[in-house]
Structures are given as C-alpha cells and as structure tokens.
Design a protein around this motif. Structure first.
Motif, PDB file in Angstrom:
ATOM      1  N   ILE A 149      -9.255   7.203   3.497  1.00 52.97           N
ATOM      2  CA  ILE A 149      -8.421   7.124   2.068  1.00 52.97           C
ATOM      3  C   ILE A 149      -7.591   6.587   2.670  1.00 52.97           C
ATOM      4  CG2 ILE A 149      -7.571   8.547   0.778  1.00 52.97           C
ATOM      5  CD1 ILE A 149      -9.729  10.656   0.594  1.00 52.97           C
ATOM      6  N   THR A 150      -6.639   7.416   3.704  1.00 52.22           N
ATOM      7  CA  THR A 150      -5.434   7.111   4.041  1.00 52.22           C
ATOM      8  C   THR A 150      -5.297   5.474   4.221  1.00 52.22           C
ATOM      9  OG1 THR A 150      -4.489   8.430   5.024  1.00 52.22           O
ATOM     10  CG2 THR A 150      -3.641   7.055   5.897  1.00 52.22           C
ATOM     11  N   THR A 159      -2.517  -2.414   8.287  1.00 56.14           N
ATOM     12  CA  THR A 159      -3.578  -0.889   8.584  1.00 56.14           C
ATOM     13  C   THR A 159      -4.170  -1.095  10.049  1.00 56.14           C
ATOM     14  OG1 THR A 159      -4.864  -3.047   7.449  1.00 56.14           O
ATOM     15  CG2 THR A 159      -3.794  -1.971   6.389  1.00 56.14           C
ATOM     16  N   GLY A 189       1.071  -0.992  -0.175  1.00 56.27           N
ATOM     17  CA  GLY A 189       0.312  -0.232  -0.307  1.00 56.27           C
ATOM     18  C   GLY A 189       0.792   1.052  -0.307  1.00 56.27           C
ATOM     19  N   GLU A 190       0.340   2.493  -0.619  1.00 57.72           N
ATOM     20  CA  GLU A 190       1.146   4.077  -1.009  1.00 57.72           C
ATOM     21  C   GLU A 190       1.290   4.241   0.595  1.00 57.72           C
ATOM     22  OE1 GLU A 190      -0.560   6.220  -3.307  1.00 57.72           O
ATOM     23  OE2 GLU A 190      -0.368   5.098  -4.980  1.00 57.72           O
ATOM     24  N   ARG A 201      -7.765   2.915   2.319  1.00 56.15           N
ATOM     25  CA  ARG A 201      -7.764   2.353   1.664  1.00 56.15           C
ATOM     26  C   ARG A 201      -6.301   2.650   0.975  1.00 56.15           C
ATOM     27  NH1 ARG A 201     -13.140   4.928   1.616  1.00 56.15           N
ATOM     28  NH2 ARG A 201     -12.375   6.710   0.419  1.00 56.15           N
ATOM     29  N   LYS A 202      -5.405   3.797   0.848  1.00 54.51           N
ATOM     30  CA  LYS A 202      -4.412   3.989   0.530  1.00 54.51           C
ATOM     31  C   LYS A 202      -2.720   2.824   1.038  1.00 54.51           C
ATOM     32  CE  LYS A 202      -2.555   7.764  -1.131  1.00 54.51           C
ATOM     33  NZ  LYS A 202      -2.929   7.836  -2.188  1.00 54.51           N
ATOM     34  N   GLU A 203      -3.233   2.780   2.266  1.00 55.32           N
ATOM     35  CA  GLU A 203      -2.401   2.142   2.797  1.00 55.32           C
ATOM     36  C   GLU A 203      -2.411  -0.025   2.635  1.00 55.32           C
ATOM     37  OE1 GLU A 203      -1.439   3.189   7.153  1.00 55.32           O
ATOM     38  OE2 GLU A 203      -0.874   5.069   6.643  1.00 55.32           O
ATOM     39  N   SER A 243       1.087   7.516   3.887  1.00 56.20           N
ATOM     40  CA  SER A 243       0.583   8.810   3.482  1.00 56.20           C
ATOM     41  C   SER A 243       1.293  10.263   3.111  1.00 56.20           C
ATOM     42  CB  SER A 243      -0.478   8.874   4.642  1.00 56.20           C
ATOM     43  OG  SER A 243       1.031   9.628   5.258  1.00 56.20           O
TER      44      SER A 243
END
Length: 355
Positions: free
Chosen positions: A300-301, A225, A69-70, A303-305, A72
């Motif tokens: 959003i964070t 997460t 995952g990306e 989902r990105k992680e 933050s």
C-alpha cells in the motif's frame, strides 16, 4: 519669477533647435535617397540569400503532468507498530526528488547520454541517435584530418573509459543542453512540464524527445520508489521463507501422527514428537500472519508513494517548423540595412558639422 521665465525661454530655444536639427537631417537624407535605396535593395538581396541558406528548425514538443506520490503519513499508525517489530514500511525515497528536480534530471549528462545511445529506425535502418546527430551535422567531414575521430564508433553497450569518446560525448551533451533541449514549467502553479527538442533534422527531434521523456520519467519513478520496492521484495522473501517452514512443520506433525496412529495413552512420550511439531506450526503461523500483514501494508505504501506521470501531448509528424520565408528575408534584410545606412549618414553628418 525672472529665473523661471529664463528657464522657460531656454527650453523653448532648445525645442526649436531640436526641430530645426531634425528638419536639417530630413533634408540631408532626402539628398541621399539613392544611397539609402541601394542599401535597402542590397539588404533585401542579402535577406533572400539568408532565407535560402538558413535551414528550417523543427520542434518536437512533449507535455506531461507530474503528480507526486503521497508520503507514508497516512500509514503512520501502522508504520509505528511495524517499526516496533523491526519492520520498515518504506517511505524514504520521497526526499530524493521533489518538485522541480525532475527538470534538472532532464539536463543531466547521464540521461542525455543514455538517450543518445538509444537506437531508433531512420529511413528503414537501425541507427543510434548519436550517429544520426553526427550524420546530419556532418561532423565526420570536419574530422577528416583526424583519423582517430573518423574511426570513432559508439555502441549501446559501451563500457570502460575512453578519453576521446567521452570528450566527444561531453561536447555533444553541452550542445544539446545549450540549444536543442529545453525543459520548463509553462505555469509555476501547475504540475505540467513541457519538453522541447529543436533540431535541423525532423526525425532526430521526434526520436530524441520520445526517448528522453521515457528514460527520465522511468528513472524518476524508479528512484522515488526504490526503497519501498526493496522493502516489498525483502518482506516477500521473508514471507515465502516462513511459508515454506510452516508447510514443512505441518508435514512434520502429520508424519509424527502417522508414525503412532493409535498411541497408548499410558505412554505420554509417544506424543512428544507431534506436540513439538505442533508448537513449530503455531510459532511459524504467528510469524507468517504478521509478515503477511506487513507485506500488504508495504505494498500500500509503495502504491501511495509512486508518482503519477501522464503524457498529455507528444510529438507527431509533421513537427512545428521555424524557417525564414523569402518575403520575410527580403523585407527585414532591406529594413535592417536601410536603417543602418540611415544611421551611418546621420552620424557622419553630425561628426562633419562638429569639426
């Protein structure tokens, strides 16, 4: 020049001696052809016996792709603003596991033990994987002289410390790590991970592979997460709490107005109650608005992680089997014992001539 000619002559003599020696060994081995032939036949027979005795090994293979995952970083501006008001948008879980650490997670005792204590259906009956492992390895037959081991039971909800049970579990985990479970990246440049489970029991191999992949990947995603999920849960709780306060304040304003529907403008004190309630509504509304923004940013964070784990191939019956064929056993057994016999005869000849 004379010295060079002497060295050349010595090399020629040494080469000539080597050729003569090889010819001598060849002629000697021809006289022992019966011994070598008998050794080859005996080796072939032993190879055939080994092919009958050696049990086939089944391999259950699972491959999946792991995309991290990306971080933050993309929300840096929002995270900075949120931190000013004491809100953490998460992003702290990314440093726990990175890259190849998931491979070591597969080899951990925690994951292997949880997998062994999983239940599956074998031949129409529910059975723990560890009981299946003990059964096809016939370990209880080896434990007949030890009553405490014969009566040893494993359970899904096992709790507490039991030295004997934990010792047996530890040995089985070591065996699985040593010869049954193999986890690696076929190509270091790619994010594809391959999990191989090798076993003499085909059903156990597939079940163990399916269960450990599911458990490890779930644990990996959950740990990566965890902090962001906790942050979302806290923000959700705070948002719901402020929403209840806001609704209560709006109800309070309505109640104050209903209590004095036609207030005399000359008496300002009659409006104090409703004005206080209105201030509460405005304050709660402002806080609620900010919390909703932070909650959405936190989601959003999250989902990105969240890393993406997508299974590419999973084991299906019939599994790949590795076994020694009869012809292969006879051939390699005969070649191996024939070679050893030939080597022994040569060494024996050299030793005898040197005396």
């Amino acid at each position: 020049m004379a010295e060079e000619k002497l060295n050349t002559a010595e090399d020629e003599i040494s080469l000539k001696e080597l050729i003569l020696k090889l010819k001598e060994w060849y002629q000697y081995l021809l006289t022992k052809w019966r011994t070598i032939l008998i050794a080859g036949i005996l080796g072939g027979a032993l190879g055939l016996v080994y092919a009958f005795i050696k049990k086939p090994v089944y391999t259950a293979t699972t491959t999946f792709v792991l995309e991290e995952g990306e971080s933050s970083g993309g929300l840096g501006a929002y995270a900075g603003i949120a931190s000013m008001v004491g809100i953490d948008l998460g992003g702290g879980g990314g440093g726990i596991f990175k890259g190849d650490n998931i491979i070591e997670l597969y080899k951990s005792r925690k994951m292997i033990q949880e997998t062994l204590l999983s239940q599956d259906t074998f031949a129409g009956k529910q059975q723990l994987l560890i009981d299946r492992y003990i059964e096809f390895n016939k370990l209880r037959e080896d434990w007949q002289e030890k009553p405490e081991l014969v009566n040893l039971k494993f359970s899904v909800d096992v709790k507490g410390y039991n030295r004997l049970r934990d010792s047996i579990m530890g040995k089985i985990v070591e065996e699985i790590n040593g010869s049954i479970l193999q986890v690696a990246k076929p190509d270091k440049k790619l994010s594809i991970i391959k999990v191989d489970v090798k076993s003499k029991d085909e059903l156990f191999a597939k079940s163990f592979a399916d269960n450990i992949v599911a458990k490890v990947n779930q644990f990996y995603v959950g740990t990566k997460t965890k902090k962001s999920m906790e942050n979302v849960a806290i923000l959700q709780y705070q948002t719901d709490s402020v929403r209840r306060v806001l609704n209560k304040s709006i109800g309070g304003v309505a109640s104050e107005i209903d209590a004095n529907p036609n207030a005399n403008p000359a008496f300002q004190t009659l409006r104090v109650g409703s004005q206080k309630r209105q201030v509460d509504v405005q304050a709660a509304g402002a806080v609620y608005e900010e919390l909703v923004k932070n909650l959405e940013l936190s989601k959003i964070t999250l989902r990105k992680e969240k890393p993406l784990i997508q299974v590419i191939d999973e084991p299906v019956f019939p599994l790949k089997v590795d076994k020694v064929g009869k012809a292969k056993g006879i051939f390699f057994g005969g070649i191996f014992l024939g070679f050893l016999t030939t080597l022994f005869l040569i060494v024996k000849s050299v030793f005898r001539n040197s005396i």
